[in-house]
Design an enzyme around this catalytic site. Structure first.
Site, PDB file in Angstrom:
ATOM      1  N   LYS A  82       0.836  -1.197   0.000  1.00 16.44           N
ATOM      2  CA  LYS A  82       0.000   0.000   0.000  1.00 16.44           C
ATOM      3  C   LYS A  82       0.871   1.248   0.000  1.00 16.44           C
ATOM      4  O   LYS A  82       1.848   1.329   0.754  1.00 16.44           O
ATOM      5  CB  LYS A  82      -0.891  -0.001   1.248  1.00 16.44           C
ATOM      6  CG  LYS A  82      -1.888  -1.119   1.249  1.00 16.44           C
ATOM      7  CD  LYS A  82      -2.942  -0.900   0.202  1.00 16.44           C
ATOM      8  CE  LYS A  82      -3.894  -2.054   0.105  1.00 16.44           C
ATOM      9  NZ  LYS A  82      -4.948  -1.843  -0.896  1.00 16.44           N
TER      10      LYS A  82
ATOM     11  N   GLU B 295     -11.622  -2.623  -8.359  1.00 19.50           N
ATOM     12  CA  GLU B 295     -12.327  -3.011  -7.132  1.00 19.50           C
ATOM     13  C   GLU B 295     -13.454  -2.050  -6.782  1.00 19.50           C
ATOM     14  O   GLU B 295     -14.387  -2.413  -6.075  1.00 19.50           O
ATOM     15  CB  GLU B 295     -11.358  -3.198  -5.960  1.00 19.50           C
ATOM     16  CG  GLU B 295     -10.685  -1.946  -5.476  1.00 19.50           C
ATOM     17  CD  GLU B 295      -9.648  -2.221  -4.385  1.00 19.50           C
ATOM     18  OE1 GLU B 295      -8.612  -2.820  -4.696  1.00 19.50           O
ATOM     19  OE2 GLU B 295      -9.894  -1.855  -3.225  1.00 19.50           O
TER      20      GLU B 295
ATOM     21  N   ASP C 283     -14.358  -7.782  -9.487  1.00 17.36           N
ATOM     22  CA  ASP C 283     -14.698  -7.966  -8.074  1.00 17.36           C
ATOM     23  C   ASP C 283     -16.028  -8.713  -8.013  1.00 17.36           C
ATOM     24  O   ASP C 283     -17.007  -8.280  -8.616  1.00 17.36           O
ATOM     25  CB  ASP C 283     -14.796  -6.599  -7.395  1.00 17.36           C
ATOM     26  CG  ASP C 283     -15.042  -6.716  -5.904  1.00 17.36           C
ATOM     27  OD1 ASP C 283     -14.187  -6.243  -5.135  1.00 17.36           O
ATOM     28  OD2 ASP C 283     -16.092  -7.247  -5.494  1.00 17.36           O
TER      29      ASP C 283
ATOM     30  N   HIS D 279      -9.608  -8.631  -7.955  1.00 14.93           N
ATOM     31  CA  HIS D 279      -9.512  -8.122  -6.591  1.00 14.93           C
ATOM     32  C   HIS D 279     -10.115  -9.176  -5.666  1.00 14.93           C
ATOM     33  O   HIS D 279     -11.187  -9.727  -5.944  1.00 14.93           O
ATOM     34  CB  HIS D 279     -10.314  -6.816  -6.455  1.00 14.93           C
ATOM     35  CG  HIS D 279     -10.420  -6.337  -5.039  1.00 14.93           C
ATOM     36  ND1 HIS D 279     -11.625  -6.111  -4.413  1.00 14.93           N
ATOM     37  CD2 HIS D 279      -9.461  -6.063  -4.118  1.00 14.93           C
ATOM     38  CE1 HIS D 279     -11.405  -5.700  -3.177  1.00 14.93           C
ATOM     39  NE2 HIS D 279     -10.105  -5.664  -2.965  1.00 14.93           N
ATOM     40  N   ALA D 280      -9.408  -9.467  -4.593  1.00 19.74           N
ATOM     41  CA  ALA D 280      -9.937 -10.411  -3.602  1.00 19.74           C
ATOM     42  C   ALA D 280      -9.618  -9.859  -2.218  1.00 19.74           C
ATOM     43  O   ALA D 280      -9.405  -8.657  -2.070  1.00 19.74           O
ATOM     44  CB  ALA D 280      -9.344 -11.793  -3.820  1.00 19.74           C
TER      45      ALA D 280
HETATM   46  C1  LIG Z   1      -9.889  -1.311   2.332  1.00 21.93           C
HETATM   47  C2  LIG Z   1      -9.390  -2.537   1.644  1.00 21.93           C
HETATM   48  O1  LIG Z   1      -8.652  -3.324   2.545  1.00 21.93           O
HETATM   49  C3  LIG Z   1      -8.530  -2.210   0.433  1.00 21.93           C
HETATM   50  O2  LIG Z   1      -7.316  -1.627   0.849  1.00 21.93           O
HETATM   51  C4  LIG Z   1      -8.278  -3.464  -0.350  1.00 21.93           C
HETATM   52  C5  LIG Z   1      -7.502  -3.267  -1.581  1.00 21.93           C
HETATM   53  O3  LIG Z   1      -7.322  -2.189  -2.106  1.00 21.93           O
HETATM   54  C6  LIG Z   1      -6.925  -4.441  -2.249  1.00 21.93           C
HETATM   55  O4  LIG Z   1      -7.028  -5.538  -1.701  1.00 21.93           O
HETATM   56  O5  LIG Z   1      -6.388  -4.257  -3.319  1.00 21.93           O
HETATM   57 MG   LIG Z   2      -6.677  -2.401  -4.141  1.00 20.32          MG
END
Ligand SMILES: C[C@H](O)[C@@H](O)CC(=O)C(=O)O
Ligand SMILES: [Mg+2]
Length: 437
Positions: free
Chosen positions: A219, A302, A325, A352-353
């Site tokens: 992230k 997502e 998603d 996305h998971a």
């Molecule tokens: C809020 C969620 O956890 C988000 O951060 C998930 C995400 O962006 C992802 O898995 O890619």
């Molecule tokens: Mg993401």
């Protein structure tokens, strides 16, 4: 006598993941992974389970939307629904009054996903197959009949969709066997949530490497210096040959995204995920163009509302990785449309998971994609997040960083009754306990 749906119930189930910063990112700093959990019952005593994913607050609004939709579902025969699934999808998404609060977006579409996911689970269970196998065995014409092509025929016609599926029949058996023995490749996001400390990142990456993970997502987006430090730490830990992706969760404006990611290019990310507003198709196109010379693609999906948005992203060459998603799009029906469009535009799908239940559901869709649609694993992988699987009756099975195809009939959506009871919001014992602390 036809098997008829006689009851739809929905629960607000929340997990206090924010307590340990699981799931945190640059925009969602305290998510409590949650679901609106739907149970459909028939007059023969069968049950279908469905869900849509939320971050805690507001789940009660999705619950209200499911209750509003349930009037369209109760009294319908399963055979009639699946015999003309396109019409049933339309019924839910195009109600003359309710579509005003969408259409096919936001809370009402999340609710549609939850309800339809339950119907698909019911159908797969009735056929005695896991959902991916139901799809793989289905006649291409019937698959196409599940899709609402409204608004996408300028990108993909019904005939083109059928052609893709017919082509996908070639080699299908071998690909199915390959999936059953090797599984579908995955990447992990569990090592590097934004709220995790540096020692935590290092320890989790090291542990993941020992478990044969080779693809990692981190992230980014809150603070550039933090991102540089964290990306360096992870790149050093995982080495130069493993794959790294970065995810900004919509934090930036378009120019800012380009500048920021350029500063992170030295860490060789494969993609930048959700660099800006999920609705900004031309912005994504601009970012894609600017980052292409750096070898960095744009991934998004997502929070992409529907097939129409995906269509435009594809038409505008605005994304290089399609992230379907299972709980934001209108269930399997709308995801089929997106898988087929992605195939036509030759853009890889990397679902996305994570969240709660998203891995359980989306594994079915990506297995179907490989076996019957794309026939390719190039630049493809499915996200995996190692949280909350213990609450499901048929949790995902990961072996050597791959999803092993589920064997139980259904869509892997059923949660353990005890979990639903304990985490029910706000009256479940877990939430009562937290309130009394
Ligand atoms: C809020 C969620 O956890 C988000 O951060 C998930 C995400 O962006 C992802 O898995 O890619
Ligand atoms: Mg993401």
């Amino acid at each position: 006598m036809k098997e008829t749906i006689i009851k739809v119930t929905v629960s607000d189930v929340r997990f206090p993941t924010s307590l340990e910063q699981h799931g945190s990112d640059a925009m969602h700093n305290d998510p409590d992974y949650s679901v609106a959990y739907v149970v459909i019952e028939t007059d023969r005593g069968s049950r279908g389970y469905g869900l849509t994913f939320t971050l805690g607050k507001g789940t009660e609004i999705v619950v209200c939307a499911v209750e509003a939709l349930s009037a369209l579902v109760v009294g319908k025969a399963l055979g009639d629904i699946v015999g003309d699934f396109r019409s049933f999808y339309r019924l839910l998404t195009s109600d003359g009054q309710m579509r005003w609060i969408g259409p096919e977006k936001g809370v009402i579409h999340l609710a549609t996903a939850a309800v339809l996911n339950a119907v698909w689970d019911l159908w797969a269970k009735a056929e005695g197959k896991p959902l991916w196998k139901l799809l793989v065995d289905m006649d291409p014409k019937q698959l196409v009949s599940c899709i609402d092509f409204r608004y996408i025929t300028d990108a993909l016609t019904e005939e083109e969709a059928l052609d893709i599926l017919l082509k996908g029949q070639e080699g299908r058996q071998a690909r199915e066997e390959q999936m059953l023995s090797e599984g579908y490749p995955a990447y992990t996001t569990s090592c590097a949530w934004i709220g995790y400390t540096d020692p935590q990142l290092k320890q989790l990456c090291t542990k993941a490497l020992n478990c044969k993970w080779t693809r990692f997502k981190v992230k980014v987006g809150a603070d550039l210096q933090d991102d540089i430090r964290r990306c360096r730490l992870i790149r050093e830990t995982i080495g130069p040959d493993n794959t790294l992706m970065i995810d900004a969760n919509q934090r930036w404006d378009v120019g800012e995204a380009i500048d920021w990611v350029t500063r992170l290019a030295e860490f060789k990310p494969l993609w930048i995920e959700e660099p800006t507003s999920p609705d900004d198709i031309l912005g994504h196109a601009t970012i894609s163009k600017a980052l292409a010379p750096l070898g960095i693609g744009v991934a998004t999906g997502e929070q992409c509302h529907n097939r129409v948005m995906f269509k435009q992203l594809l038409q505008a060459s605005a994304l290089q990785f399609v992230q379907i998603d299972s709980c934001r799009l209108g269930s399997v029906n709308e995801n089929l449309a997106v898988l087929l469009m992605a195939c036509k535009f030759q853009v890889p799908v990397c679902p996305h998971a994570g969240g709660v239940g998203l891995c359980e559901l989306v594994q079915h869709l990506i297995l179907f994609d490989y076996i019957s649609v794309s026939a390719s694993l190039h630049n493809r992988m499915c996200e995996y997040v190692d949280h909350l699987h213990e609450h499901f009756k048929s949790p995902v099975l990961i072996r050597d960083a791959c999803y092993m195809p589920p064997k139980d009939p259904g869509y892997s959506t059923e949660m353990k009754e005890e979990s639903v009871r304990k985490y029910h919001y706000p009256q479940g014992e877990v939430w009562q306990g937290l309130r009394n602390q």
